[in-house]
Write a protein that holds these residues in place. Sequence first.
Motif, PDB file in Angstrom:
ATOM      1  N   SER A  16      13.239  -4.066   0.375  1.00 40.53           N
ATOM      2  CA  SER A  16      11.942  -3.703  -0.185  1.00 40.53           C
ATOM      3  C   SER A  16      11.576  -4.590  -1.361  1.00 40.53           C
ATOM      4  O   SER A  16      12.443  -5.136  -2.043  1.00 40.53           O
ATOM      5  N   LEU A  17      10.288  -4.729  -1.569  1.00 38.46           N
ATOM      6  CA  LEU A  17       9.747  -5.411  -2.739  1.00 38.46           C
ATOM      7  C   LEU A  17       8.475  -4.693  -3.150  1.00 38.46           C
ATOM      8  O   LEU A  17       7.773  -4.120  -2.301  1.00 38.46           O
ATOM      9  N   ARG A  18       8.160  -4.764  -4.423  1.00 35.99           N
ATOM     10  CA  ARG A  18       6.881  -4.254  -4.891  1.00 35.99           C
ATOM     11  C   ARG A  18       6.143  -5.367  -5.620  1.00 35.99           C
ATOM     12  O   ARG A  18       6.642  -5.917  -6.594  1.00 35.99           O
ATOM     13  N   LEU A  19       4.973  -5.671  -5.121  1.00 37.26           N
ATOM     14  CA  LEU A  19       4.113  -6.652  -5.751  1.00 37.26           C
ATOM     15  C   LEU A  19       3.131  -5.954  -6.678  1.00 37.26           C
ATOM     16  O   LEU A  19       2.694  -4.838  -6.408  1.00 37.26           O
ATOM     17  N   SER A  20       2.799  -6.650  -7.749  1.00 37.49           N
ATOM     18  CA  SER A  20       1.812  -6.148  -8.693  1.00 37.49           C
ATOM     19  C   SER A  20       0.709  -7.171  -8.862  1.00 37.49           C
ATOM     20  O   SER A  20       0.945  -8.376  -8.729  1.00 37.49           O
ATOM     21  N   CYS A  21      -0.474  -6.695  -9.170  1.00 35.24           N
ATOM     22  CA  CYS A  21      -1.602  -7.590  -9.424  1.00 35.24           C
ATOM     23  C   CYS A  21      -2.395  -7.010 -10.585  1.00 35.24           C
ATOM     24  O   CYS A  21      -2.984  -5.937 -10.460  1.00 35.24           O
ATOM     25  N   ALA A  22      -2.376  -7.725 -11.693  1.00 33.46           N
ATOM     26  CA  ALA A  22      -3.085  -7.270 -12.888  1.00 33.46           C
ATOM     27  C   ALA A  22      -4.428  -7.980 -12.988  1.00 33.46           C
ATOM     28  O   ALA A  22      -4.500  -9.203 -12.876  1.00 33.46           O
ATOM     29  N   ALA A  23      -5.464  -7.205 -13.208  1.00 34.51           N
ATOM     30  CA  ALA A  23      -6.813  -7.749 -13.328  1.00 34.51           C
ATOM     31  C   ALA A  23      -7.228  -7.793 -14.791  1.00 34.51           C
ATOM     32  O   ALA A  23      -6.874  -6.915 -15.584  1.00 34.51           O
ATOM     33  N   VAL A  47      -3.608  -7.639   4.722  1.00 33.16           N
ATOM     34  CA  VAL A  47      -2.397  -6.832   4.641  1.00 33.16           C
ATOM     35  C   VAL A  47      -2.699  -5.399   4.221  1.00 33.16           C
ATOM     36  O   VAL A  47      -2.123  -4.451   4.752  1.00 33.16           O
ATOM     37  N   ALA A  48      -3.582  -5.242   3.231  1.00 31.70           N
ATOM     38  CA  ALA A  48      -3.871  -3.895   2.741  1.00 31.70           C
ATOM     39  C   ALA A  48      -5.128  -3.930   1.886  1.00 31.70           C
ATOM     40  O   ALA A  48      -5.453  -4.953   1.292  1.00 31.70           O
ATOM     41  N   VAL A  63       1.689  -3.848   9.530  1.00 31.53           N
ATOM     42  CA  VAL A  63       2.396  -3.358   8.339  1.00 31.53           C
ATOM     43  C   VAL A  63       2.267  -1.854   8.161  1.00 31.53           C
ATOM     44  O   VAL A  63       2.919  -1.277   7.271  1.00 31.53           O
ATOM     45  N   LYS A  64       1.465  -1.208   8.980  1.00 31.75           N
ATOM     46  CA  LYS A  64       1.242   0.226   8.852  1.00 31.75           C
ATOM     47  C   LYS A  64       2.557   0.981   8.969  1.00 31.75           C
ATOM     48  O   LYS A  64       3.360   0.722   9.852  1.00 31.75           O
ATOM     49  N   GLY A  65       2.777   1.910   8.048  1.00 26.66           N
ATOM     50  CA  GLY A  65       4.010   2.676   8.027  1.00 26.66           C
ATOM     51  C   GLY A  65       5.116   2.033   7.219  1.00 26.66           C
ATOM     52  O   GLY A  65       6.116   2.692   6.902  1.00 26.66           O
ATOM     53  N   ARG A  66       4.962   0.755   6.895  1.00 24.80           N
ATOM     54  CA  ARG A  66       5.974   0.054   6.092  1.00 24.80           C
ATOM     55  C   ARG A  66       5.463  -0.304   4.698  1.00 24.80           C
ATOM     56  O   ARG A  66       6.224  -0.318   3.739  1.00 24.80           O
ATOM     57  N   PHE A  67       4.177  -0.605   4.599  1.00 25.68           N
ATOM     58  CA  PHE A  67       3.575  -1.009   3.330  1.00 25.68           C
ATOM     59  C   PHE A  67       2.665   0.108   2.826  1.00 25.68           C
ATOM     60  O   PHE A  67       2.019   0.807   3.602  1.00 25.68           O
ATOM     61  N   THR A  68       2.617   0.252   1.516  1.00 23.49           N
ATOM     62  CA  THR A  68       1.642   1.130   0.889  1.00 23.49           C
ATOM     63  C   THR A  68       0.956   0.373  -0.249  1.00 23.49           C
ATOM     64  O   THR A  68       1.562  -0.503  -0.870  1.00 23.49           O
ATOM     65  N   LEU A  80       1.507  -3.312  -4.281  1.00 27.15           N
ATOM     66  CA  LEU A  80       1.809  -3.322  -2.851  1.00 27.15           C
ATOM     67  C   LEU A  80       3.299  -3.067  -2.699  1.00 27.15           C
ATOM     68  O   LEU A  80       4.114  -3.909  -3.065  1.00 27.15           O
ATOM     69  N   GLN A  81       3.635  -1.890  -2.224  1.00 28.16           N
ATOM     70  CA  GLN A  81       5.023  -1.537  -1.959  1.00 28.16           C
ATOM     71  C   GLN A  81       5.346  -1.905  -0.522  1.00 28.16           C
ATOM     72  O   GLN A  81       4.694  -1.419   0.402  1.00 28.16           O
TER      73      GLN A  81
END
Length: 123
Positions: A16-23, A47-48, A63-68, A80-81
């Motif tokens: 697993s990885l979690r991406l972040s995006c700061a605005a 992707v989402a 990616v449905k069911g794997r990414f949130t 993005l988890q």
Amino acid sequence: VQLQASGGGLVQAGGSLRLSCAASGSIASINGMGWYRQAPGKAREFVAAISRSGGNTYFPDSVKGRFTISRDNAKNTVYLQMNSLKPEDTAVYYCAASNSIRVQTAVEGYAYWGQGTQVTVSS
């Protein structure tokens, strides 16, 4: 509007990885936000996406069911988890922001883009 993505890296398949995006900047104009990815030699892929309130989210079947996707409007950040990662998830991941009230899934619907963060999934 400036977007700064982070959180990419190298992970084994199944991880697993979690991406972040700061605005930052004129964030009051931002409504929907999204994530895309682009593998070498391939087109940018949706992707989402998430609505301004966070109440509506959209994913492709790949990616449905794997990414949130989630967002913290107090921190002006979208996440993005990614779970159960596969080698085919390897790509540069980009976050994007839209002025549109309607959540966008097409690349053309996003006016602002981050610089991308590399995700590599080893088999």
